[in-house]
Design a protein around this motif. Structure first.
Motif, PDB file in Angstrom:
ATOM      1  N   TYR A 279      34.108  -0.863  18.722  1.00 25.41           N
ATOM      2  CA  TYR A 279      33.446  -0.615  20.001  1.00 25.41           C
ATOM      3  C   TYR A 279      33.852  -1.681  21.015  1.00 25.41           C
ATOM      4  N   ILE A 280      34.376  -1.237  22.158  1.00 32.05           N
ATOM      5  CA  ILE A 280      34.796  -2.164  23.208  1.00 32.05           C
ATOM      6  C   ILE A 280      34.260  -1.724  24.572  1.00 32.05           C
ATOM      7  N   GLY A 281      33.186  -0.939  24.560  1.00 30.74           N
ATOM      8  CA  GLY A 281      32.668  -0.400  25.818  1.00 30.74           C
ATOM      9  C   GLY A 281      31.716  -1.336  26.528  1.00 30.74           C
ATOM     10  N   PHE A 282      32.120  -2.566  26.749  1.00 23.63           N
ATOM     11  CA  PHE A 282      31.256  -3.544  27.410  1.00 23.63           C
ATOM     12  C   PHE A 282      31.448  -3.485  28.926  1.00 23.63           C
ATOM     13  N   GLY A 283      30.314  -3.578  29.640  1.00 24.45           N
ATOM     14  CA  GLY A 283      30.371  -3.493  31.086  1.00 24.45           C
ATOM     15  C   GLY A 283      30.703  -4.797  31.762  1.00 24.45           C
ATOM     16  N   ALA A 284      30.491  -5.923  31.061  1.00 22.49           N
ATOM     17  CA  ALA A 284      30.782  -7.247  31.625  1.00 22.49           C
ATOM     18  C   ALA A 284      30.816  -8.251  30.485  1.00 22.49           C
ATOM     19  N   VAL A 285      31.554  -9.323  30.701  1.00 22.64           N
ATOM     20  CA  VAL A 285      31.615 -10.434  29.742  1.00 22.64           C
ATOM     21  C   VAL A 285      30.805 -11.581  30.319  1.00 22.64           C
ATOM     22  N   LEU A 286      29.678 -11.901  29.680  1.00 23.05           N
ATOM     23  CA  LEU A 286      28.825 -12.989  30.149  1.00 23.05           C
ATOM     24  C   LEU A 286      29.178 -14.259  29.395  1.00 23.05           C
ATOM     25  N   SER A 287      30.028 -15.061  30.000  1.00 20.21           N
ATOM     26  CA  SER A 287      30.391 -16.356  29.404  1.00 20.21           C
ATOM     27  C   SER A 287      29.352 -17.392  29.815  1.00 20.21           C
ATOM     28  N   TRP A 288      29.399 -18.565  29.155  1.00 19.86           N
ATOM     29  CA  TRP A 288      28.471 -19.631  29.543  1.00 19.86           C
ATOM     30  C   TRP A 288      29.043 -20.407  30.718  1.00 19.86           C
ATOM     31  N   LYS A 289      30.311 -20.785  30.582  1.00 21.01           N
ATOM     32  CA  LYS A 289      31.042 -21.427  31.669  1.00 21.01           C
ATOM     33  C   LYS A 289      32.335 -20.654  31.884  1.00 21.01           C
ATOM     34  N   GLU A 290      32.825 -20.673  33.095  1.00 27.49           N
ATOM     35  CA  GLU A 290      34.023 -19.900  33.426  1.00 27.49           C
ATOM     36  C   GLU A 290      35.196 -20.304  32.541  1.00 27.49           C
ATOM     37  N   GLY A 291      35.822 -19.295  31.927  1.00 29.41           N
ATOM     38  CA  GLY A 291      37.007 -19.539  31.115  1.00 29.41           C
ATOM     39  C   GLY A 291      36.729 -20.138  29.757  1.00 29.41           C
ATOM     40  N   ASP A 292      35.495 -20.060  29.279  1.00 32.79           N
ATOM     41  CA  ASP A 292      35.214 -20.647  27.970  1.00 32.79           C
ATOM     42  C   ASP A 292      35.705 -19.714  26.853  1.00 32.79           C
ATOM     43  N   VAL A 293      35.322 -20.009  25.619  1.00 32.29           N
ATOM     44  CA  VAL A 293      35.872 -19.313  24.461  1.00 32.29           C
ATOM     45  C   VAL A 293      35.484 -17.834  24.424  1.00 32.29           C
ATOM     46  N   THR A 294      34.492 -17.426  25.209  1.00 32.36           N
ATOM     47  CA  THR A 294      34.056 -16.030  25.213  1.00 32.36           C
ATOM     48  C   THR A 294      35.203 -15.089  25.578  1.00 32.36           C
ATOM     49  N   THR A 295      35.957 -15.440  26.604  1.00 37.37           N
ATOM     50  CA  THR A 295      37.042 -14.562  27.054  1.00 37.37           C
ATOM     51  C   THR A 295      38.158 -14.497  26.013  1.00 37.37           C
ATOM     52  N   ARG A 296      38.415 -15.592  25.314  1.00 45.60           N
ATOM     53  CA  ARG A 296      39.437 -15.581  24.267  1.00 45.60           C
ATOM     54  C   ARG A 296      39.033 -14.633  23.141  1.00 45.60           C
ATOM     55  N   ILE A 297      37.778 -14.702  22.731  1.00 48.27           N
ATOM     56  CA  ILE A 297      37.294 -13.821  21.668  1.00 48.27           C
ATOM     57  C   ILE A 297      37.401 -12.363  22.103  1.00 48.27           C
ATOM     58  N   TYR A 298      36.989 -12.072  23.329  1.00 51.89           N
ATOM     59  CA  TYR A 298      37.024 -10.690  23.820  1.00 51.89           C
ATOM     60  C   TYR A 298      38.457 -10.169  23.895  1.00 51.89           C
ATOM     61  N   ASP A 299      39.379 -10.980  24.380  1.00 51.78           N
ATOM     62  CA  ASP A 299      40.774 -10.554  24.454  1.00 51.78           C
ATOM     63  C   ASP A 299      41.327 -10.251  23.064  1.00 51.78           C
ATOM     64  N   ASP A 300      40.981 -11.083  22.068  1.00 48.03           N
ATOM     65  CA  ASP A 300      41.455 -10.836  20.704  1.00 48.03           C
ATOM     66  C   ASP A 300      40.863  -9.547  20.139  1.00 48.03           C
ATOM     67  N   VAL A 301      39.593  -9.284  20.445  1.00 45.82           N
ATOM     68  CA  VAL A 301      38.961  -8.042  19.996  1.00 45.82           C
ATOM     69  C   VAL A 301      39.655  -6.836  20.626  1.00 45.82           C
ATOM     70  N   LEU A 302      39.963  -6.918  21.924  1.00 43.40           N
ATOM     71  CA  LEU A 302      40.654  -5.814  22.598  1.00 43.40           C
ATOM     72  C   LEU A 302      42.024  -5.568  21.981  1.00 43.40           C
ATOM     73  N   ASN A 303      42.759  -6.629  21.726  1.00 45.15           N
ATOM     74  CA  ASN A 303      44.101  -6.482  21.150  1.00 45.15           C
ATOM     75  C   ASN A 303      44.045  -5.817  19.784  1.00 45.15           C
ATOM     76  N   LEU A 304      43.086  -6.213  18.967  1.00 49.26           N
ATOM     77  CA  LEU A 304      42.956  -5.611  17.639  1.00 49.26           C
ATOM     78  C   LEU A 304      42.504  -4.154  17.738  1.00 49.26           C
ATOM     79  N   ALA A 305      41.570  -3.892  18.658  1.00 49.05           N
ATOM     80  CA  ALA A 305      41.031  -2.535  18.790  1.00 49.05           C
ATOM     81  C   ALA A 305      42.104  -1.546  19.215  1.00 49.05           C
ATOM     82  N   HIS A 306      42.989  -1.953  20.111  1.00 45.99           N
ATOM     83  CA  HIS A 306      43.999  -1.036  20.620  1.00 45.99           C
ATOM     84  C   HIS A 306      45.106  -0.762  19.606  1.00 45.99           C
TER      85      HIS A 306
END
Length: 353
Positions: A279-306
């Motif tokens: 499941y990758i149907g997220f409407g927004a990525v709520l990170s704690w600080k801009e550019g933190d590890v949240t975006t890296r995790i999400y990008d890796d999930v997207l790459n694997l999902a596709h």
């Protein structure tokens, strides 16, 4: 030497007229059977009472896209202006077997059902940690409570990638479902080879990276009275009603007002998508600080999902083409979800401002 005069006046040249089609000639040819079904589709939407005939654009040759445009116009009026989210509501037509219609024996397969769904057009990162911490400072556990409301109420309406979900994703894709990376390192590295172990640790997301990115209370759901989890301390929710009455700072009070309104909406999983794969149907990525590890995790999930099957729909419903009342009932039940989307958007905007 005699001077030479040069005539700079341009030569008159005939203007060639480009060929053009008469306005009455269609730009595409559609089978008569498909034309009939396309007209039936438009009539179904209009008969539902939620799509205005004047919202159907004349310039779109594809009736399906024209209907989508009309639905989109109505939804924008219902939700109102948005700052962070870009919802896309779409429709597809299916035949009686639940598959996309096709031409068979020179005839268009009759439309049987409408497949109505919604998703995010372009998800983005919104850092919310600073405001959540400010809420916690203004009132104990208020930031945790607001984050909990966003997590719970967005779940079946407009799912958000929050820090707790990022932690769960990290466990699944990096640590084989464990609490940290140690078991994964045991599998990838030779026993006793500390240098290789540290080199592998430097290349992956670790538990320490998550702990550095998010406070402990941001990684967990708040606990309700009498529902404590053994061995895990969770913050208890504070009273949003009390926060609305007592907070002095206008912005923080408005956040509490919107969180309280969102918490009171009766939302369920009625339109939960029939999901296959990641499941990758997220409407927004709520990170704690801009550019933190949240975006890296999400990008890796997207790459694997596709690389396999995945679901990017937030909700869906299949409705019989010959039942405009059912379509009207669907739109009516969506009204509370439209209200929720507006409140979710306002909260994200206020928390990330």
């Amino acid at each position: 030497m005699e001077s030479m005069m040069v005539n700079l006046m341009p030569f008159a040249q005939p203007v060639l007229a480009l060929p053009r089609l008469d306005g009455q000639i269609p730009l595409s040819i559609v089978a008569a059977s498909q034309t009939l079904w396309n007209a039936a589709l438009c009539n179904t939407l209009i008969a539902s009472g939620f799509v205005d005939e004047q919202d159907l654009p004349d310039q779109l040759s594809d009736p399906l896209r024209a209907c989508e445009s009309a639905i989109g116009a109505w939804i924008k009026r219902e939700i109102g202006p948005l700052h962070c989210l870009h919802p896309r509501f779409a429709i597809e037509v299916l035949d009686a077997r639940g598959v996309y219609p096709a031409m068979r024996d020179g005839q268009q397969t009759p439309y049987g059902m409408l497949d109505v769904y919604w998703c995010e057009y372009s998800e983005a990162e919104w850092p919310v940690g600073q405001k959540l911490e400010a809420l916690n400072e203004a009132m104990p556990h208020l930031g945790a409570t607001v984050l909990q409301v966003l997590r719970r109420q967005s779940l079946y309406v407009y799912p958000l990638l929050t820090p707790d979900i990022a932690v769960d994703m990290a466990s699944m894709i990096y640590w084989h479902g464990e609490e940290d990376e140690e078991a994964a390192l045991d599998m990838m590295c030779d026993e006793g080879d500390e240098a290789d172990r540290e080199a592998m640790r430097d290349e992956m997301v670790t538990r320490q990276m998550l702990n550095d990115a998010y406070p402990e209370w941001g990684q967990k759901w708040v606990a309700h009275a009498g529902k404590g989890v053994k061995g895990r301390r969770r913050p208890h929710p504070c009273s949003l009603t009390k926060a609305v009455k007592t907070l002095a700072e206008p912005l923080l009070r408005q956040i509490a007002v919107d969180a309280l309104a969102l918490s009171r909406l009766a939302l369920d999983d009625t339109f939960r998508p029939d999901m296959e794969g990641e499941y990758i149907g997220f409407g927004a990525v709520l990170s704690w600080k801009e550019g933190d590890v949240t975006t890296r995790i999400y990008d890796d999930v997207l790459n694997l999902a596709h690389q396999g099957e995945y679901c990017d729909r937030m909700g869906e419903q299949q409705i019989a083409m010959d039942d405009p009342d059912a379509l009207a009932a669907f739109f009516h039940r969506m009204s509370v979800r439209f209200e929720a989307i507006g409140l979710i958007d306002r909260l994200i905007h206020a928390l990330s401002d």
